[in-house]
Design a protein around this motif. Sequence first.
Motif, PDB file in Angstrom:
ATOM      1  N   TYR A 256      -0.880 -10.858  10.673  1.00 25.64           N
ATOM      2  CA  TYR A 256       1.001 -10.265  10.094  1.00 25.64           C
ATOM      3  C   TYR A 256       0.138  -8.437   9.700  1.00 25.64           C
ATOM      4  O   TYR A 256       0.850  -7.354   9.858  1.00 25.64           O
ATOM      5  CB  TYR A 256       2.060 -11.162   9.301  1.00 25.64           C
ATOM      6  CG  TYR A 256       3.415  -9.918   9.636  1.00 25.64           C
ATOM      7  CD1 TYR A 256       4.020  -9.544  10.302  1.00 25.64           C
ATOM      8  CD2 TYR A 256       3.301  -9.371   8.189  1.00 25.64           C
ATOM      9  CE1 TYR A 256       5.657  -9.352  10.381  1.00 25.64           C
ATOM     10  CE2 TYR A 256       4.402  -8.913   7.821  1.00 25.64           C
ATOM     11  CZ  TYR A 256       5.237  -8.413   9.325  1.00 25.64           C
ATOM     12  OH  TYR A 256       6.634  -8.054   9.175  1.00 25.64           O
ATOM     13  N   TYR A 257      -0.735  -9.021   8.799  1.00 24.44           N
ATOM     14  CA  TYR A 257      -1.429  -7.005   8.019  1.00 24.44           C
ATOM     15  C   TYR A 257      -2.040  -6.635   9.140  1.00 24.44           C
ATOM     16  O   TYR A 257      -1.908  -5.055   8.653  1.00 24.44           O
ATOM     17  CB  TYR A 257      -2.380  -7.475   7.250  1.00 24.44           C
ATOM     18  CG  TYR A 257      -2.895  -6.278   6.481  1.00 24.44           C
ATOM     19  CD1 TYR A 257      -2.659  -5.983   5.686  1.00 24.44           C
ATOM     20  CD2 TYR A 257      -4.746  -6.723   6.828  1.00 24.44           C
ATOM     21  CE1 TYR A 257      -2.742  -4.460   4.887  1.00 24.44           C
ATOM     22  CE2 TYR A 257      -4.699  -5.191   6.360  1.00 24.44           C
ATOM     23  CZ  TYR A 257      -4.580  -4.202   5.422  1.00 24.44           C
ATOM     24  OH  TYR A 257      -4.675  -3.908   4.681  1.00 24.44           O
ATOM     25  N   LYS A 258      -2.758  -6.930  10.108  1.00 28.47           N
ATOM     26  CA  LYS A 258      -3.156  -5.960  10.936  1.00 28.47           C
ATOM     27  C   LYS A 258      -2.050  -5.106  11.982  1.00 28.47           C
ATOM     28  O   LYS A 258      -2.326  -4.272  12.321  1.00 28.47           O
ATOM     29  CB  LYS A 258      -3.896  -7.094  12.158  1.00 28.47           C
ATOM     30  CG  LYS A 258      -5.611  -7.679  11.535  1.00 28.47           C
ATOM     31  CD  LYS A 258      -5.619  -8.883  12.611  1.00 28.47           C
ATOM     32  CE  LYS A 258      -7.553  -9.103  11.539  1.00 28.47           C
ATOM     33  NZ  LYS A 258      -8.127 -10.211  12.598  1.00 28.47           N
ATOM     34  N   ASP A 259      -1.176  -6.168  11.733  1.00 27.88           N
ATOM     35  CA  ASP A 259      -0.099  -5.401  12.984  1.00 27.88           C
ATOM     36  C   ASP A 259       0.780  -4.372  11.837  1.00 27.88           C
ATOM     37  O   ASP A 259       1.116  -3.399  12.672  1.00 27.88           O
ATOM     38  CB  ASP A 259       1.163  -6.986  13.564  1.00 27.88           C
ATOM     39  CG  ASP A 259       0.290  -7.112  14.580  1.00 27.88           C
ATOM     40  OD1 ASP A 259      -0.685  -7.371  15.243  1.00 27.88           O
ATOM     41  OD2 ASP A 259       1.352  -9.092  15.146  1.00 27.88           O
ATOM     42  N   SER A 260       0.609  -4.806  10.381  1.00 27.54           N
ATOM     43  CA  SER A 260       1.212  -3.935  10.062  1.00 27.54           C
ATOM     44  C   SER A 260       0.643  -2.816   9.672  1.00 27.54           C
ATOM     45  O   SER A 260       1.692  -1.339   9.629  1.00 27.54           O
ATOM     46  CB  SER A 260       1.867  -4.668   8.588  1.00 27.54           C
ATOM     47  OG  SER A 260       0.357  -4.919   7.815  1.00 27.54           O
ATOM     48  N   ILE A 261      -0.634  -2.414  10.097  1.00 27.28           N
ATOM     49  CA  ILE A 261      -1.566  -1.544   9.290  1.00 27.28           C
ATOM     50  C   ILE A 261      -0.635  -0.891  10.787  1.00 27.28           C
ATOM     51  O   ILE A 261      -0.329   0.956  10.647  1.00 27.28           O
ATOM     52  CB  ILE A 261      -3.417  -1.524  10.212  1.00 27.28           C
ATOM     53  CG1 ILE A 261      -3.170  -2.808   8.763  1.00 27.28           C
ATOM     54  CG2 ILE A 261      -3.895  -0.759  10.120  1.00 27.28           C
ATOM     55  CD1 ILE A 261      -4.904  -2.949   9.126  1.00 27.28           C
ATOM     56  N   GLN A 262      -0.418  -1.126  11.632  1.00 26.95           N
ATOM     57  CA  GLN A 262      -0.091  -0.015  13.260  1.00 26.95           C
ATOM     58  C   GLN A 262       1.057   0.096  12.968  1.00 26.95           C
ATOM     59  O   GLN A 262       1.663   1.382  13.249  1.00 26.95           O
ATOM     60  CB  GLN A 262      -0.252  -0.959  14.378  1.00 26.95           C
ATOM     61  CG  GLN A 262       0.604   0.160  15.880  1.00 26.95           C
ATOM     62  CD  GLN A 262      -0.511   0.871  16.074  1.00 26.95           C
ATOM     63  OE1 GLN A 262      -2.549   1.363  15.771  1.00 26.95           O
ATOM     64  NE2 GLN A 262      -0.270   1.948  16.306  1.00 26.95           N
ATOM     65  N   LEU A 263       2.047  -0.531  12.105  1.00 28.06           N
ATOM     66  CA  LEU A 263       3.605  -0.479  11.892  1.00 28.06           C
ATOM     67  C   LEU A 263       3.641   0.788  11.278  1.00 28.06           C
ATOM     68  O   LEU A 263       4.518   1.642  11.135  1.00 28.06           O
ATOM     69  CB  LEU A 263       4.233  -1.702  11.678  1.00 28.06           C
ATOM     70  CG  LEU A 263       4.762  -2.699  13.549  1.00 28.06           C
ATOM     71  CD1 LEU A 263       4.991  -3.583  12.366  1.00 28.06           C
ATOM     72  CD2 LEU A 263       5.124  -1.983  14.039  1.00 28.06           C
ATOM     73  N   TYR A 264       2.617   0.827   9.971  1.00 26.88           N
ATOM     74  CA  TYR A 264       2.597   1.684   8.970  1.00 26.88           C
ATOM     75  C   TYR A 264       2.658   3.176   9.461  1.00 26.88           C
ATOM     76  O   TYR A 264       2.573   4.089   8.937  1.00 26.88           O
ATOM     77  CB  TYR A 264       1.705   1.391   7.652  1.00 26.88           C
ATOM     78  CG  TYR A 264       1.941   2.015   6.846  1.00 26.88           C
ATOM     79  CD1 TYR A 264       2.889   2.382   5.685  1.00 26.88           C
ATOM     80  CD2 TYR A 264       0.601   2.929   6.529  1.00 26.88           C
ATOM     81  CE1 TYR A 264       2.825   2.934   4.879  1.00 26.88           C
ATOM     82  CE2 TYR A 264       0.094   3.740   5.701  1.00 26.88           C
ATOM     83  CZ  TYR A 264       1.708   3.559   4.289  1.00 26.88           C
ATOM     84  OH  TYR A 264       1.534   4.474   3.632  1.00 26.88           O
ATOM     85  N   ALA A 265       1.086   3.248  10.158  1.00 25.67           N
ATOM     86  CA  ALA A 265       0.634   4.837  10.656  1.00 25.67           C
ATOM     87  C   ALA A 265       1.821   5.006  11.840  1.00 25.67           C
ATOM     88  O   ALA A 265       2.321   5.732  11.306  1.00 25.67           O
ATOM     89  CB  ALA A 265      -0.408   4.069  11.093  1.00 25.67           C
ATOM     90  N   GLU A 266       2.704   4.569  12.187  1.00 23.31           N
ATOM     91  CA  GLU A 266       3.449   5.492  13.419  1.00 23.31           C
ATOM     92  C   GLU A 266       4.797   5.355  12.104  1.00 23.31           C
ATOM     93  O   GLU A 266       6.031   5.586  12.963  1.00 23.31           O
ATOM     94  CB  GLU A 266       3.798   4.166  14.614  1.00 23.31           C
ATOM     95  CG  GLU A 266       2.719   3.624  15.352  1.00 23.31           C
ATOM     96  CD  GLU A 266       2.809   2.623  16.594  1.00 23.31           C
ATOM     97  OE1 GLU A 266       4.023   1.970  16.401  1.00 23.31           O
ATOM     98  OE2 GLU A 266       2.504   2.725  17.744  1.00 23.31           O
ATOM     99  N   ARG A 267       4.964   5.350  10.961  1.00 21.53           N
ATOM    100  CA  ARG A 267       6.265   4.966  10.139  1.00 21.53           C
ATOM    101  C   ARG A 267       7.013   4.177  10.483  1.00 21.53           C
ATOM    102  O   ARG A 267       8.406   4.639  10.320  1.00 21.53           O
ATOM    103  CB  ARG A 267       6.737   6.180   9.765  1.00 21.53           C
ATOM    104  CG  ARG A 267       5.677   7.406   9.527  1.00 21.53           C
ATOM    105  CD  ARG A 267       6.243   8.897   9.222  1.00 21.53           C
ATOM    106  NE  ARG A 267       4.997   9.681   8.421  1.00 21.53           N
ATOM    107  CZ  ARG A 267       5.178  10.450   8.277  1.00 21.53           C
ATOM    108  NH1 ARG A 267       6.299  10.927   7.904  1.00 21.53           N
ATOM    109  NH2 ARG A 267       4.349  11.577   7.559  1.00 21.53           N
TER     110      ARG A 267
END
Length: 451
Positions: A400-411
């Motif tokens: 989930y943390y790996k996925d959240s990195i992308q989500l956070y980068a895309e705001r």
Amino acid sequence: MKKIILFMLLSLSAKLYCQDSTLLFMCQEALKNNMQIKQAEENYISAKKYYTASFFQYMPMFILEGDSSFYKMDFKKLREEKTEFVIPDYYSANGTVYQKIPGGAELRVTPVYDSNNTAGVSVYYSQSLFPYWLKFGAKNPDLYSGKLQKKMAAENLEMSKHEILDAIIQYFINYRDLRNRINLAEEKLELYKQVAENYSVINRSGEGSYQDYFMAQQNSYGAAMELKGLAVQRELLEKEILDFINTQGVTKDSSYFFEKILTENNWAENFKNEYEWNYEQTIGSVIEQVKINTAYMDSNFLKLRQNLSPSLTLSADCYVEKEGNHSFDVSVGLNLSQLFSPEKLTYRSEYKRKKKLQNEINEITITSLLDSKKNKEKELDVLKEKLIYLNEQKDFIENYYKDSIQLYAERQMSALDFTQIKIAVKEVENNEKHLKDLINYYQLLLNFNVE
């Protein structure tokens, strides 16, 4: 010379090995300096001395005495006033010789006649015969009691060593967990401070979320209070550890000593290779103590039986003078008074009652120990099951943390949510480390293979 050099090299290598392993160093110092160990060792030495001394109280008693006497003529002078009658120059009255002297007084002389000079030697021998009615050294009450005290002191010393090692491992594990929680609290404080500061800047531009800013600021305060509490716990625990191992070897550089605890990964394997310590030995020591307590009760019964039994004493007294005169005296004493003692009628029934009660206590103690071992085996199984679930949780959070990195980068995820996920990953890693340490502790305790 070669043997001496080899011994010095082996000693140096062993010392360096213990320095590389902080846990082994802690165990080594505690077993050498801890006050509980020192007291147990003193008790063992005292028990050995008592056991040795108990042999001598039944040895024959010899008393060798010598005396000499010498008498000489002694004259005691005394002035007396003249009476009204006239006396001759010398006269005798009632064995006392009087001599007239100038001045109207007289000298009274009391002779003590010479007696024979004497010199003699007296020898006294005494031996109580009761101990030889029983098996000497095996059933003699005092000797048997001394032997049991020595065995009990040895078992107590071994138990103290087991308790010291157990306490050291628990100190080691708890300190590792505490330091990991401190490191996590420091990281949480920095992360939440950074998020709150970023939200403060964004809010001033009118684009941020006041609710996220409020939550980030609250979390930073919470992390600061948590860190303060953990720092106090750390200070207290470090002092407790240093007091327990009771050594000056780490006080000068205690920070380096405690930092090494966090980096020791193979501590369980190192400990298992160095010390034979497990719960089976503890159970064995307690069972041995139970047996000794039962035997000690039997010893007390024998001692009471001795006190309530007839006693026979043999003594000889010989005296020889210089002039050739001598005397020789032999006496035999038999004491039957205890046969009619009221305690004589009840001590057997009282002994049987106490023996029955002691056996019941022993059975409960041994059963409790065996049940305790089974409970520890169950606790180990529960810890292993927890580790399985924790690994699943860890895999989920890391993905989930790996996925959240992308989500956070895309705001598509807020900074606060992303920070909380990052902290959750660290918490799971800390929980995994502590759980593995606990599993290794129980595996050592139950004499299983460590991981």
